[in-house]
Write a protein that holds these residues in place. Structure first.
Motif, PDB file in Angstrom:
ATOM      1  N   GLY A  17       0.792  -1.209   0.000  1.00 39.50           N
ATOM      2  CA  GLY A  17       0.000   0.000   0.000  1.00 39.50           C
ATOM      3  C   GLY A  17       0.829   1.265   0.000  1.00 39.50           C
ATOM      4  O   GLY A  17       0.350   2.345   0.317  1.00 39.50           O
ATOM      5  N   GLY A  18       2.110   1.184  -0.376  1.00 39.55           N
ATOM      6  CA  GLY A  18       2.960   2.368  -0.376  1.00 39.55           C
ATOM      7  C   GLY A  18       3.977   2.309  -1.491  1.00 39.55           C
ATOM      8  O   GLY A  18       3.859   1.519  -2.424  1.00 39.55           O
ATOM      9  N   GLN A  19       4.968   3.160  -1.416  1.00 38.34           N
ATOM     10  CA  GLN A  19       6.031   3.187  -2.408  1.00 38.34           C
ATOM     11  C   GLN A  19       7.315   2.643  -1.798  1.00 38.34           C
ATOM     12  O   GLN A  19       7.508   2.690  -0.585  1.00 38.34           O
ATOM     13  CB  GLN A  19       6.262   4.626  -2.893  1.00 38.34           C
ATOM     14  N   SER A  20       8.193   2.138  -2.661  1.00 41.17           N
ATOM     15  CA  SER A  20       9.471   1.631  -2.168  1.00 41.17           C
ATOM     16  C   SER A  20      10.260   2.767  -1.541  1.00 41.17           C
ATOM     17  O   SER A  20      10.284   3.891  -2.049  1.00 41.17           O
ATOM     18  CB  SER A  20      10.273   1.016  -3.314  1.00 41.17           C
ATOM     19  N   ALA A  21      10.886   2.495  -0.410  1.00 41.90           N
ATOM     20  CA  ALA A  21      11.654   3.513   0.310  1.00 41.90           C
ATOM     21  C   ALA A  21      13.134   3.169   0.279  1.00 41.90           C
ATOM     22  O   ALA A  21      13.513   2.001   0.312  1.00 41.90           O
ATOM     23  CB  ALA A  21      11.177   3.601   1.759  1.00 41.90           C
ATOM     24  N   THR A  22      13.966   4.187   0.148  1.00 43.40           N
ATOM     25  CA  THR A  22      15.408   3.996   0.243  1.00 43.40           C
ATOM     26  C   THR A  22      15.865   4.507   1.600  1.00 43.40           C
ATOM     27  O   THR A  22      15.240   5.384   2.197  1.00 43.40           O
ATOM     28  CB  THR A  22      16.140   4.763  -0.869  1.00 43.40           C
ATOM     29  N   PHE A  23      16.965   3.953   2.079  1.00 50.16           N
ATOM     30  CA  PHE A  23      17.450   4.284   3.410  1.00 50.16           C
ATOM     31  C   PHE A  23      18.870   4.819   3.306  1.00 50.16           C
ATOM     32  O   PHE A  23      19.819   4.060   3.166  1.00 50.16           O
ATOM     33  CB  PHE A  23      17.390   3.056   4.318  1.00 50.16           C
ATOM     34  N   ASP A  24      19.012   6.134   3.368  1.00 51.92           N
ATOM     35  CA  ASP A  24      20.312   6.786   3.242  1.00 51.92           C
ATOM     36  C   ASP A  24      20.395   7.915   4.265  1.00 51.92           C
ATOM     37  O   ASP A  24      19.847   9.002   4.054  1.00 51.92           O
ATOM     38  CB  ASP A  24      20.504   7.347   1.837  1.00 51.92           C
ATOM     39  N   THR A 171      -3.463   0.248  18.896  1.00 56.43           N
ATOM     40  CA  THR A 171      -4.209  -0.813  18.228  1.00 56.43           C
ATOM     41  C   THR A 171      -4.796  -0.308  16.915  1.00 56.43           C
ATOM     42  O   THR A 171      -4.705  -0.974  15.878  1.00 56.43           O
ATOM     43  CB  THR A 171      -5.335  -1.337  19.140  1.00 56.43           C
ATOM     44  N   ALA A 172      -5.388   0.880  16.956  1.00 57.85           N
ATOM     45  CA  ALA A 172      -5.962   1.455  15.736  1.00 57.85           C
ATOM     46  C   ALA A 172      -4.900   1.659  14.675  1.00 57.85           C
ATOM     47  O   ALA A 172      -5.099   1.338  13.485  1.00 57.85           O
ATOM     48  CB  ALA A 172      -6.646   2.781  16.062  1.00 57.85           C
ATOM     49  N   ASP A 173      -3.739   2.174  15.065  1.00 53.28           N
ATOM     50  CA  ASP A 173      -2.675   2.428  14.100  1.00 53.28           C
ATOM     51  C   ASP A 173      -2.097   1.135  13.535  1.00 53.28           C
ATOM     52  O   ASP A 173      -1.723   1.077  12.357  1.00 53.28           O
ATOM     53  CB  ASP A 173      -1.573   3.266  14.749  1.00 53.28           C
ATOM     54  N   CYS A 174      -2.011   0.095  14.358  1.00 53.75           N
ATOM     55  CA  CYS A 174      -1.524  -1.191  13.854  1.00 53.75           C
ATOM     56  C   CYS A 174      -2.474  -1.767  12.803  1.00 53.75           C
ATOM     57  O   CYS A 174      -2.032  -2.333  11.799  1.00 53.75           O
ATOM     58  CB  CYS A 174      -1.340  -2.179  15.007  1.00 53.75           C
ATOM     59  N   VAL A 175      -3.777  -1.620  13.010  1.00 54.63           N
ATOM     60  CA  VAL A 175      -4.741  -2.093  12.017  1.00 54.63           C
ATOM     61  C   VAL A 175      -4.588  -1.291  10.724  1.00 54.63           C
ATOM     62  O   VAL A 175      -4.582  -1.847   9.626  1.00 54.63           O
ATOM     63  CB  VAL A 175      -6.176  -2.000  12.558  1.00 54.63           C
ATOM     64  N   LEU A 176      -4.453   0.029  10.842  1.00 49.98           N
ATOM     65  CA  LEU A 176      -4.261   0.869   9.654  1.00 49.98           C
ATOM     66  C   LEU A 176      -2.994   0.480   8.900  1.00 49.98           C
ATOM     67  O   LEU A 176      -2.973   0.443   7.670  1.00 49.98           O
ATOM     68  CB  LEU A 176      -4.169   2.338  10.059  1.00 49.98           C
ATOM     69  N   LEU A 177      -1.936   0.180   9.635  1.00 53.31           N
ATOM     70  CA  LEU A 177      -0.652  -0.146   9.008  1.00 53.31           C
ATOM     71  C   LEU A 177      -0.628  -1.549   8.437  1.00 53.31           C
ATOM     72  O   LEU A 177      -0.369  -1.750   7.251  1.00 53.31           O
ATOM     73  CB  LEU A 177       0.477   0.030  10.027  1.00 53.31           C
ATOM     74  N   PHE A 178      -0.909  -2.539   9.275  1.00 47.27           N
ATOM     75  CA  PHE A 178      -0.698  -3.922   8.876  1.00 47.27           C
ATOM     76  C   PHE A 178      -1.841  -4.488   8.029  1.00 47.27           C
ATOM     77  O   PHE A 178      -1.620  -5.401   7.224  1.00 47.27           O
ATOM     78  CB  PHE A 178      -0.480  -4.801  10.105  1.00 47.27           C
ATOM     79  N   ALA A 179      -3.052  -3.969   8.194  1.00 38.57           N
ATOM     80  CA  ALA A 179      -4.171  -4.429   7.365  1.00 38.57           C
ATOM     81  C   ALA A 179      -4.422  -3.464   6.218  1.00 38.57           C
ATOM     82  O   ALA A 179      -4.559  -3.861   5.074  1.00 38.57           O
ATOM     83  CB  ALA A 179      -5.433  -4.581   8.220  1.00 38.57           C
ATOM     84  N   GLY A 180      -4.472  -2.167   6.526  1.00 33.16           N
ATOM     85  CA  GLY A 180      -4.781  -1.185   5.502  1.00 33.16           C
ATOM     86  C   GLY A 180      -3.617  -0.816   4.626  1.00 33.16           C
ATOM     87  O   GLY A 180      -3.801  -0.271   3.535  1.00 33.16           O
ATOM     88  N   GLY A 181      -2.388  -1.095   5.083  1.00 39.85           N
ATOM     89  CA  GLY A 181      -1.223  -0.738   4.284  1.00 39.85           C
ATOM     90  C   GLY A 181      -1.075   0.756   4.120  1.00 39.85           C
ATOM     91  O   GLY A 181      -0.550   1.222   3.115  1.00 39.85           O
ATOM     92  N   ARG A 182      -1.534   1.521   5.112  1.00 38.16           N
ATOM     93  CA  ARG A 182      -1.528   2.982   4.981  1.00 38.16           C
ATOM     94  C   ARG A 182      -0.138   3.539   5.260  1.00 38.16           C
ATOM     95  O   ARG A 182       0.482   3.224   6.277  1.00 38.16           O
ATOM     96  CB  ARG A 182      -2.539   3.607   5.942  1.00 38.16           C
ATOM     97  N   GLY A 183       0.336   4.412   4.396  1.00 37.69           N
ATOM     98  CA  GLY A 183       1.580   5.107   4.633  1.00 37.69           C
ATOM     99  C   GLY A 183       1.376   6.208   5.660  1.00 37.69           C
ATOM    100  O   GLY A 183       0.260   6.672   5.904  1.00 37.69           O
ATOM    101  N   GLY A 184       2.463   6.638   6.276  1.00 38.04           N
ATOM    102  CA  GLY A 184       2.384   7.737   7.226  1.00 38.04           C
ATOM    103  C   GLY A 184       1.836   7.358   8.575  1.00 38.04           C
ATOM    104  O   GLY A 184       1.504   8.240   9.370  1.00 38.04           O
ATOM    105  N   VAL A 185       1.721   6.069   8.873  1.00 32.83           N
ATOM    106  CA  VAL A 185       1.210   5.609  10.158  1.00 32.83           C
ATOM    107  C   VAL A 185       2.373   5.043  10.962  1.00 32.83           C
ATOM    108  O   VAL A 185       3.039   4.110  10.536  1.00 32.83           O
ATOM    109  CB  VAL A 185       0.117   4.538   9.985  1.00 32.83           C
TER     110      VAL A 185
END
Length: 278
Positions: A17-24, A171-185
Motif C-alpha cells: 500500500g505504499g512506495q518503495s523507500a530507500t534508506f540513506d 491498536t488502531a494504528d496497527c490495524v491501519l498499518l498492517f491491514a490497511g497498508g496505509r503510509g504515514g502511520v
C-alpha cells in the motif's frame, strides 16, 4: 508484531500500500528520518498491508499488556478453533468461515480459556466477542470490515476504531498499518515511546499521542511502518528500558551519534524515565 525477520527484503511497494523507500542517512531531511534510515541499514525492510483487518484487530488486542511470546500462542489457538482452520462438529475446517461471525457467536468462557496464554483473558475475550458482534452488525462480517479499513478515509477509519471498546491509538494504528497498508502511520508502543523521548525525537514528557505526532511529522510516510517495527527491534536489542547498551559502553550503541541520552547517566550508572528530567 513478530520477532522474526520477513523473508522479503523490501519496503513499501504496491503489495504494502505504499512506495518503495530507500534508506540513506546522508540524505535524510530530519534527525528522525536519519535514525530510521540508519535502522534501515541495520535491519530488514518489508512490505506492509494485506493482513485481514479483523484478524489483525484481534491479534493486536491479544498483544495488549503482554509479550509476543505470550500472545502468539493465544492467537494460534484462537484461529485453530474459530478461524478457517477450526474444526466443525465433524472435525473438518471450513474455508468460508467468517472469523467475525464465529467469534460473535462464541461462548465467552470458552474463548477465554482458548486465549488464556495472553493474560487478561476474561477481559480480552469479552472485548473480542463484543467487537465481533459490532462488526457483524455494522459491516456484515470480516469482509465488509476489511473493505472499510482498506478503502475508507484513514482518519475516518482511525476515529471509528478508537470508538470501539478496548481499541486504543496503538491498536488502531496497527490495524491501519498492517491491514490497511496505509503510509504515514507510525504506531507508538512502549519501546517507541521510550526511544523517541530518550533520543530527543519528541519532548521528554510527551505522551504516546504526542510522540506519534512528532514521528509522523518528521519521518516520510513510506518509512513510518518500517520505522515502527525497526525501532521495536532496536529497543529489544540495544535500547532497553533498564539497561541500554550505552550505559556500559557508549560505542556499543550503533545510534550513539544520533541520541541525546535523555534520562541516561552512564557516569552514575543510572536510568530514569525521560519525563523525570523535565
Amino acid at each position: 508484531m513478530s520477532d522474526e525477520e520477513p523473508a522479503e527484503n523490501i519496503s513499501g511497494g504496491t503489495a504494502g500500500g505504499g512506495q518503495s523507500a530507500t534508506f540513506d542517512p546522508e540524505t535524510a531531511g530530519t534527525r528522525a528520518e536519519a535514525i530510521v534510515d540508519r535502522l534501515g541499514e541495520m535491519y530488514w525492510t518489508k512490505t506492509y498491508g494485506g493482513r485481514d483487518a479483523f484478524e489483525c484487530l484481534v491479534r493486536t488486542i491479544l498483544s495488549q499488556n503482554t509479550s509476543d511470546k505470550a500472545s502468539q500462542p493465544a492467537h494460534d489457538e484462537l484461529m485453530a478453533r474459530y478461524g478457517s482452520d477450526g474444526g466443525d462438529a465433524d472435525g473438518e475446517g471450513d474455508a468460508d468461515t467468517d472469523l467475525a461471525r464465529a467469534l460473535a457467536d462464541a461462548d465467552q468462557p470458552e474463548l477465554a480459556e482458548t486465549i488464556s496464554s495472553a493474560g487478561l483473558y476474561n477481559q480480552k475475550s469479552e472485548r473480542i466477542v463484543a467487537l465481533a458482534q459490532r462488526i457483524c452488525e455494522e459491516y456484515g462480517g470480516e469482509v465488509g470490515f476489511d473493505e472499510f479499513v482498506r478503502d475508507s478515509d484513514p482518519e475516518k477509519v482511525r476515529s471509528t476504531l478508537l470508538d470501539m471498546n478496548g481499541v486504543g491509538p496503538k491498536t488502531a494504528d496497527c490495524v491501519l498499518l498492517f491491514a490497511g497498508g496505509r503510509g504515514g502511520v507510525f504506531p507508538v508502543d512502549t519501546h517507541v515511546h521510550r526511544i523517541a523521548r530518550r533520543m530527543g525525537l519528541a519532548p521528554p514528557d510527551a505522551d504516546h499521542e504526542t510522540v506519534r505526532e512528532y514521528l509522523e511529522r518528521d519521518v516520510p510516510a513510506a518509512k513510518c511502518g518500517f520505522g515502527h517495527t525497526a525501532m521495536i527491534q532496536f529497543g529489544r536489542e540495544y535500547c532497553s528500558a533498564r539497561k541500554p547498551a550505552c550505559l556500559d559502553d557508549p560505542d556499543a550503541c550503533p545510534l550513539a551519534g544520533h541520541c541525546d541520552q535523555v534520562g541516561v547517566y552512564p557516569a552514575a550508572d543510572e536510568i530514569t524515565d525521560p519525563s523525570e528530567t523535565v
